[in-house]
Scaffold this active site. Structure first.
Site, PDB file in Angstrom:
ATOM      1  N   LYS A 113       3.195  -8.209   7.126  1.00  4.77           N
ATOM      2  CA  LYS A 113       1.976  -8.934   7.495  1.00  4.77           C
ATOM      3  C   LYS A 113       2.109  -9.648   8.841  1.00  4.77           C
ATOM      4  CE  LYS A 113      -0.049  -9.252   2.929  1.00  4.77           C
ATOM      5  NZ  LYS A 113       0.952  -8.465   2.159  1.00  4.77           N
TER       6      LYS A 113
HETATM    7  C1  PLP Z   1       0.719  -7.298   1.442  1.00  4.46           C
HETATM    8  C2  PLP Z   1       1.871  -6.436   1.082  1.00  4.46           C
HETATM    9  C3  PLP Z   1       1.692  -5.108   0.611  1.00  4.46           C
HETATM   10  C4  PLP Z   1       0.317  -4.496   0.376  1.00  4.46           C
HETATM   11  O1  PLP Z   1      -0.376  -4.229   1.556  1.00  4.46           O
HETATM   12  P1  PLP Z   1      -1.967  -3.970   1.535  1.00  4.46           P
HETATM   13  O2  PLP Z   1      -2.383  -3.910   2.950  1.00  4.46           O
HETATM   14  O3  PLP Z   1      -2.548  -5.148   0.804  1.00  4.46           O
HETATM   15  O4  PLP Z   1      -2.195  -2.700   0.789  1.00  4.46           O
HETATM   16  C5  PLP Z   1       2.828  -4.335   0.354  1.00  4.46           C
HETATM   17  N1  PLP Z   1       4.067  -4.852   0.515  1.00  4.46           N
HETATM   18  C6  PLP Z   1       4.273  -6.114   0.945  1.00  4.46           C
HETATM   19  C7  PLP Z   1       5.676  -6.606   1.075  1.00  4.46           C
HETATM   20  C8  PLP Z   1       3.190  -6.956   1.256  1.00  4.46           C
HETATM   21  O5  PLP Z   1       3.416  -8.211   1.669  1.00  4.46           O
END
Ligand code: PLP
Length: 491
Positions: A113
């Site tokens: 993120k």
């Molecule tokens: C947020 C997150 C996801 C999922 O991603 P999306 O864009 O919501 O599908 C997968 N793995 C981790 C470690 C995350 O923080």
């Protein structure tokens, strides 16, 4: 290019307004009025260019109305000023039989993120300026873990903004909590809400619709905003690494398949946009955990959230409503906004919708779906470590497992697995998968961090290394009912 709503509203919003608003006025999601394409020479350039150049190229295609200087400033502050451990932002490694790993977690919070949340603050401030908005932006986020810390790091000390993160007192891991309560910065605030994630999330929603807060903020020149993953400004930065990785890995023009651990459908949707722009992206492999609502949807065309909710080893994928799916339905239905509105109305009325054979077939042509239990996640972490010496976190492990299913069904060829978090972010789960029985999953995260490093001879990423010794800077706590009062005067 302008930005329109998946549910039909077209109020002439440009990129800046779409980013500033987050959600379209009719409740739909903003999408670009046309999807831009890469030229042949741009695709060629992507094979060799730096991450910053690739980001500049992709941002320019979507941020019509932003000057070259503004885009350069945003890209440089996000990716060129040392926030990422590796100056190339991403890392690509190999993990046995044709599997490549696209590591997206070399940023300040060790989860993918960061890639979007390092860019969003600048995009938001620039967008506000373009829209003639002189108010200060107060970002409010409810988090179950990764988003909160990434938002704190992204908005920390960004002029003209403040960020307040609410986490459920009983609902985040100890390391995740430490990451937040030790956050430095002049404009950051972290509050523990007594209750679980839903309590925190509902409390935040009430703040957004509270008329008393709205008028209090207005008189003080503050505009409330969210850093939610449905904001176009969070999706856009994610398109960059799929365009870049597919071009770097594509041999002789062959398409590259991507397996993505999926929750809110944002990350995998970015891969779809890269493909539509002409990058050599092949099948999109959607990996879920026991909360396999997307697996069922992709296989059957029926989305049904009426099912038990499981807490799993991959908590960032514990989600039953994948908001960004709405953008895919819009594109694959031939941009039929009344159909999309119907699906979303049905989802809120009955918790389910059926997209019918034609649309369902179009989804299956692009996507393959699979899900992975916690038991298989643990086995996969252990197998991949033993056979290939690769240390995967539980989210990445679900994608590794589903990529195996895909290869067994359709044959082995090069595929890329998106790795969304460092294994050291979930040390107790990973350590117990590698070395111990179930009882070890109760072990203390600090112990697990040291033990995992010691037994794998891999070093702990620096943002997690000093967590135990950093001073606690935030200890505010409130009940969900008190939140509105607490924030009314102090946001
Ligand atoms: C947020 C997150 C996801 C999922 O991603 P999306 O864009 O919501 O599908 C997968 N793995 C981790 C470690 C995350 O923080």
């Amino acid at each position: 290019m302008k930005y329109i709503s998946t549910r039909g509203c077209d109020d002439g919003s440009d990129a800046a307004r779409a980013i500033l608003r987050g959600l379209a006025p009719d409740g739909g999601l903003f999408v670009p009025s046309e999807i831009p394409a890469f030229t042949e020479s741009e695709l060629e350039l992507l094979k060799t260019c730096s991450y910053e150049s690739a980001a500049t190229l992709v941002f320019k295609k979507y941020l019509v109305g932003f000057s070259d200087e503004e885009i350069a400033c945003c890209v440089h502050s996000a990716y060129g000023s040392g926030a990422f451990e590796d100056c190339d932002v991403i890392d690509i490694t190999t993990c046995g039989n044709g599997t490549k790993i696209l590591e997206l977690w070399h940023g300040p919070t060790c989860a993918f993120k960061d890639v979007a949340l390092q860019a969003l603050p600048t995009l938001l401030v620039q967008s506000a300026k373009k829209c003639g908005e002189r108010d200060k932006i107060a970002v409010l986020v409810a988090t179950s873990g990764d988003t909160g810390k990434a938002a704190l790091e992204g908005f920390r000390d960004v002029p003209g903004t403040s960020v307040t993160v609410l986490y459920p007192k009983d609902g985040v891991g100890e390391l995740q909590r430490r990451q937040m309560v030790t956050q430095r910065g002049e404009n950051v605030r972290v509050i523990a809400v007594r209750g679980n994630f839903d309590d925190a999330q509902s409390a935040v929603k009430r703040v957004f619709s509270d008329a008393h807060i709205a008028s209090s903020l207005e008189t003080r020149g503050v505009k409330l905003s969210s850093a939610n993953s449905i904001n176009w400004g969070r999706l856009l930065p994610q398109i960059v690494y799929y365009a870049l990785a597919s071009e770097r890995l594509s041999a002789a023009g062959e398409r590259v398949d991507f397996a993505v651990p999926t929750g809110n459908f944002g990350n995998i949707l970015a891969a779809y946009y890269a493909k539509r722009m002409g990058a050599p992206v092949g099948t999109l492999i959607c990996a879920s955990n026991a909360n396999n609502v997307l697996t069922d949807f992709i296989e059957s065309g029926v989305y049904d959230r009426n099912r038990p909710f499981y807490k799993t080893l991959s908590p960032s994928m514990d989600i039953l409503v994948s908001s960004n799916l709405e953008r895919l339905l819009f594109e694959l239905s031939g941009r039929d906004c009344s159909a999309v509105s119907g699906f979303m109305r049905s989802l809120s009325d009955s918790g389910r919708y059926n997209v019918g054979e034609t649309l369902s077939g179009a989804v299956r042509e692009l996507f393959y779906a699979g899900c992975c239990s916690d038991t298989r996640t643990r086995e996969t972490i252990k197998r991949v470590w033993r056979e290939h010496g690769y240390l995967a976190d539980p989210h990445t492990a679900t994608a590794l497992a589903v990529r195996e299913d895909f290869a067994r069904e359709r044959g082995y060829k090069t595929a890329v697995v998106a790795s969304t978090a460092s294994a050291f972010k979930f040390p107790a789960a990973v350590y117990s998968a590698l070395f111990g029985g179930h009882e070890l999953s109760l072990m203390d995260d600090y112990d697990a961090l040291q033990q995992l490093s010691c037994h794998t001879e891999l070093s702990i990423p620096s943002p997690l290394r000093s967590l135990g010794s950093l001073p606690t800077l935030h200890c505010e706590e409130c009940s969900p009912d008190e939140l509105s009062t607490l924030l009314a005067e102090t946001l």
